[in-house]
Write a protein that holds these residues in place. Structure first.
Motif, short mmCIF file in Angstrom:
data_model
loop_
_atom_site.label_atom_id
_atom_site.label_comp_id
_atom_site.label_asym_id
_atom_site.label_seq_id
_atom_site.Cartn_x
_atom_site.Cartn_y
_atom_site.Cartn_z
N ILE A 1 18.69 2.09 -11.27
CA ILE A 1 17.69 2.18 -12.20
C ILE A 1 17.84 3.48 -12.88
O ILE A 1 18.01 4.71 -12.58
N LEU A 2 17.79 3.37 -14.26
CA LEU A 2 17.95 4.43 -15.02
C LEU A 2 17.03 4.46 -16.34
O LEU A 2 16.40 3.33 -16.55
N THR A 3 16.71 5.57 -16.82
CA THR A 3 16.11 5.63 -18.12
C THR A 3 17.03 5.83 -19.16
O THR A 3 18.12 6.49 -19.24
N ALA A 4 16.46 5.61 -20.67
CA ALA A 4 17.23 5.91 -21.65
C ALA A 4 16.08 6.14 -23.01
O ALA A 4 15.22 5.55 -22.93
N ARG A 5 16.41 6.94 -24.07
CA ARG A 5 15.76 7.18 -25.03
C ARG A 5 15.43 6.05 -25.97
O ARG A 5 14.58 5.66 -26.48
N ASP A 6 16.78 5.33 -26.10
CA ASP A 6 16.76 4.01 -27.04
C ASP A 6 18.03 3.46 -26.62
O ASP A 6 18.75 3.84 -25.78
N MET A 7 18.23 2.24 -27.22
CA MET A 7 19.34 1.29 -26.89
C MET A 7 20.94 2.09 -27.29
O MET A 7 21.80 1.84 -26.56
N LYS A 8 20.66 2.89 -28.35
CA LYS A 8 21.89 3.85 -28.53
C LYS A 8 22.43 4.53 -27.47
O LYS A 8 23.47 4.51 -27.17
#
Length: 162
Positions: A113-120
């Motif tokens: 399970i992870l987070t990202a700012r955006d798809m890039k």
């Protein structure tokens, strides 16, 4: 150590309340569980020392931190040799984007399970940890649409008595 055997009903009540709100004072906890503040304080200290309470953390909104995307990723390795598994575990532990990582049975070897700012930024993550890693056979991503329930709380009821 058998942690389950060391928990009495007061410990269970205390832990249930403490998991909900670690900012409750010993006085408030004592009122709610029927113990003195000093007894609650001693029990919490014992539970920390025994490793029953592993950490006391703040839960931060990913959106407030600019990390609007949450992904659940299944990862399958080429082979499950201990050194390959250990290297993958080590890389996940050292990666801030990874919020949780589980070594599992079934079709996948890991659930992340992870987070990202955006798809890039997620694309950069996949390049670094999956595409550039010859030990990763495949991965499958699920983008979270709604955080329906999030938590690390452990139920304190006794299944044997339920």
């Amino acid at each position: 150590m058998n942690r389950r055997a060391t928990l009495d009903n007061f410990d269970r009540k205390l832990l249930a309340l403490y998991q909900e709100n670690a900012r409750l004072t010993a006085d408030e906890l004592g009122e709610r569980v029927g113990l003195s503040a000093s007894a609650c304080h001693r029990r919490l200290k014992r539970l920390r020392g025994a490793g029953v309470i592993e950490a006391e953390i703040a839960v931060v909104s990913p959106e407030a931190a600019g990390r609007s995307l949450t992904m659940i990723v299944e990862v399958s390795l080429e082979r499950e040799h201990p050194h390959i598994v250990d290297a993958f575990k080590k890389s996940m532990r050292a990666t801030p984007e990874v919020m949780q990582c589980y070594y599992v049975t079934g079709d996948a070897d890991f659930i992340i399970i992870l987070t990202a700012r955006d798809m890039k930024s997620y694309e950069r993550f996949t390049q670094r940890f999956f595409f550039d890693n010859p030990q990763v056979q495949r991965f499958r991503t699920f983008v979270v649409m709604d955080r329906t329930k999030v938590g690390l709380g452990v139920p304190m009821d006794d299944d044997d008595q339920a």
